[in-house]
Design a protein around this motif. Structure first.
Motif, short mmCIF file in Angstrom:
data_model
loop_
_atom_site.label_atom_id
_atom_site.label_comp_id
_atom_site.label_asym_id
_atom_site.label_seq_id
_atom_site.Cartn_x
_atom_site.Cartn_y
_atom_site.Cartn_z
N LYS A 65 21.93 38.38 -30.05
CA LYS A 65 20.65 38.95 -29.52
C LYS A 65 20.68 38.52 -28.05
O LYS A 65 19.60 38.77 -27.42
CB LYS A 65 19.55 38.68 -30.11
N GLU A 66 21.34 37.89 -27.42
CA GLU A 66 21.51 37.72 -25.82
C GLU A 66 21.53 38.95 -25.01
O GLU A 66 22.51 39.86 -25.14
CB GLU A 66 22.92 36.71 -25.75
N LEU A 67 20.80 38.73 -23.96
CA LEU A 67 20.84 39.81 -22.98
C LEU A 67 21.84 39.74 -21.94
O LEU A 67 22.09 38.70 -21.41
CB LEU A 67 19.74 39.96 -22.28
N ILE A 68 22.77 40.64 -21.87
CA ILE A 68 23.72 40.76 -20.87
C ILE A 68 23.44 41.65 -19.78
O ILE A 68 23.58 42.88 -19.90
CB ILE A 68 25.12 40.88 -21.64
N GLN A 69 23.27 40.91 -18.55
CA GLN A 69 22.61 41.80 -17.25
C GLN A 69 23.92 42.04 -16.43
O GLN A 69 24.82 41.25 -16.23
CB GLN A 69 21.87 41.17 -16.55
N TYR A 70 24.12 43.34 -16.11
CA TYR A 70 25.22 43.63 -15.01
C TYR A 70 26.51 43.40 -15.41
O TYR A 70 27.43 43.12 -14.78
CB TYR A 70 25.01 42.94 -13.68
#
Length: 130
Positions: A65-70
């Motif tokens: 559920k980790e957010l991966i930005q860019y």
């Protein structure tokens, strides 16, 4: 590639628009080149509306559920929805015991009866959910 050329042609990602909700494989390049076994993640695209720089997407890793930005689009491959349905689509449509023809979804449920509620309970699972 030209017949006598020593330089191979570049391999590029398949051209397909990735929109929010699309399931993708994302390869974290830094982890890949350092040998980290967790370098490839199954993710879902959260946003493509311009909150990330051009050529990047906002993803969520489904396992953590980790957010991966860019996340760079160069390292993202969309997953074909048909891959998620292969076991249902390939389930046998006839039941071994009586030869009845059933829908693909029902056949899949019946083949899963050992995993759901034990042998001999497949039809109870179907009738309980109907």
């Amino acid at each position: 590639m030209q017949p006598n050329s020593a330089v191979p042609e570049a391999v590029t990602a398949p051209s397909r628009t990735v929109s929010p909700g699309t399931y993708v494989l994302y390869r974290e390049v830094d982890a890949f080149v350092t040998g980290d076994p967790a370098h490839t993640k199954i993710c879902r695209v959260i946003d493509d509306r311009g909150h990330a720089p051009a050529g990047h997407l906002l993803l969520v890793d489904l396992a953590t559920k980790e957010l991966i930005q860019y996340a760079p689009v160069l390292y993202i491959r969309p997953l074909d929805p048909a891959e998620f349905m292969t076991d249902i689509d390939s389930a046998p449509l006839t039941l071994v015991d009586d030869g009845l023809l059933v829908s693909a979804a029902a056949a899949w449920l019946i083949t899963q009866r050992g995993r759901i509620g034990g042998a001999g309970q497949g039809m109870e699972v179907l009738s309980a959910t109907a």
